[in-house]
Design a protein around this motif. Structure first.
Motif, PDB file in Angstrom:
ATOM      1  N   ALA A 173       0.997  -1.119   0.006  1.00  0.00           N
ATOM      2  CA  ALA A 173      -0.088  -0.066   0.131  1.00  0.00           C
ATOM      3  C   ALA A 173       0.812   1.329   0.129  1.00  0.00           C
ATOM      4  N   SER A 219      -6.905   3.047  -7.661  1.00  0.00           N
ATOM      5  CA  SER A 219      -6.585   2.151  -6.503  1.00  0.00           C
ATOM      6  C   SER A 219      -7.299   2.519  -5.263  1.00  0.00           C
ATOM      7  N   VAL A 220      -7.736   3.671  -5.204  1.00  0.00           N
ATOM      8  CA  VAL A 220      -8.132   4.340  -4.094  1.00  0.00           C
ATOM      9  C   VAL A 220      -9.810   4.076  -4.002  1.00  0.00           C
ATOM     10  N   VAL A 233      -6.739   1.666   0.185  1.00  0.00           N
ATOM     11  CA  VAL A 233      -6.050   1.113  -1.176  1.00  0.00           C
ATOM     12  C   VAL A 233      -6.515  -0.278  -1.485  1.00  0.00           C
TER      13      VAL A 233
END
Length: 244
Positions: free
Chosen positions: A64, A91-92, A239
């Motif tokens: 992460a 990816s958030v 994440v």
């Protein structure tokens, strides 16, 4: 300006809450560290705190942390706690915040008197505070966290009912996290300034650093009226690959 005196104290709080050795880098820098038990964010999330022109971030895993470093790249410090920009990163996932972090010194504090209105003090477990929380709704009640305060609750009543209350929790670094709550029907009358002022005065008299962490613009205006300086912001986010 009292900013130079307030920033180091505020930074010590968040460095301790990171729960791993970390220091704010020089101006313009961002330091990302791995801390599965970080107090900057919910468990398993990434937490970011920007203060005084630099930032620290905690991630739950090295994978992460790598995603965060890659995503931010050459972003300025002002962008790393910007919720809109962070949400654009593929990816958030969910985000919390950003919340503005404001602080006040004894010299900068601008107290607000209750005038002829009687200010009471109640323990945090008093049932009248629970009635106020139900009236305000879960979101505002959670933000104020009156059930967690360690100070007395400073309250104002209208026709016998508590319509505004404030108090604080003692956080690391002798920081007083201030919480204020006003009943919906009593808002716009300046009651948050009055109760908030009483809580801040109590914290300052104990040698604590008052912190006002707020997202709503109305709450930020109350803090500004009491002399708080906006010195930074806090953001938390998930994440997608954090548990991969």
């Amino acid at each position: 300006m009292w900013t130079n005196a307030l920033v180091p104290r505020a930074r010590r709080l968040w460095e301790e809450l990171a729960r791993v050795p970390v220091s704010f880098p020089p101006p313009g820098g961002v330091k990302v560290v791995v801390s599965p038990r970080s107090g900057l964010c919910p468990v398993g999330w990434v937490g970011v705190v920007a203060l005084g022109g630099s930032a620290i971030a905690t991630a739950p895993s090295e994978s992460a942390a790598a995603i965060v470093r890659d995503a931010w790249g050459q972003l300025p410090v002002s962008a790393v706690a910007n919720g809109e920009l962070v949400r654009r990163v593929p990816s958030v996932g969910q985000t919390l915040g950003p919340a503005t972090l404001s602080y006040v010194s004894p010299a900068g504090f601008r107290p607000v008197s209750s005038g002829t209105v009687v200010m009471e003090q109640l323990p945090s477990a008093h049932p009248d505070l629970r009635i106020l929380e139900r009236a305000a709704g879960p979101e505002d009640a959670d933000e104020a966290a009156l059930g967690e305060i360690m100070s007395p609750a400073f309250v104002l009543r209208d026709h016998g009912q508590v319509v505004a209350a404030a108090g604080y929790c003692v956080w690391p670094g002798r920081t007083a996290q201030v919480g204020v709550l006003t009943a919906p029907e009593a808002r716009g009358r300046g009651l948050a300034r009055v109760t908030g002022s009483a809580a801040v005065a109590h914290a300052l008299s104990a040698g604590l650093l008052p912190q006002w962490r707020a997202r709503p613009a109305a709450s930020r205006r109350v803090a500004a009226a009491l002399g708080f300086e906006e010195l930074g912001s806090q953001l938390s986010f998930e994440v997608a690959a954090a548990t991969a």
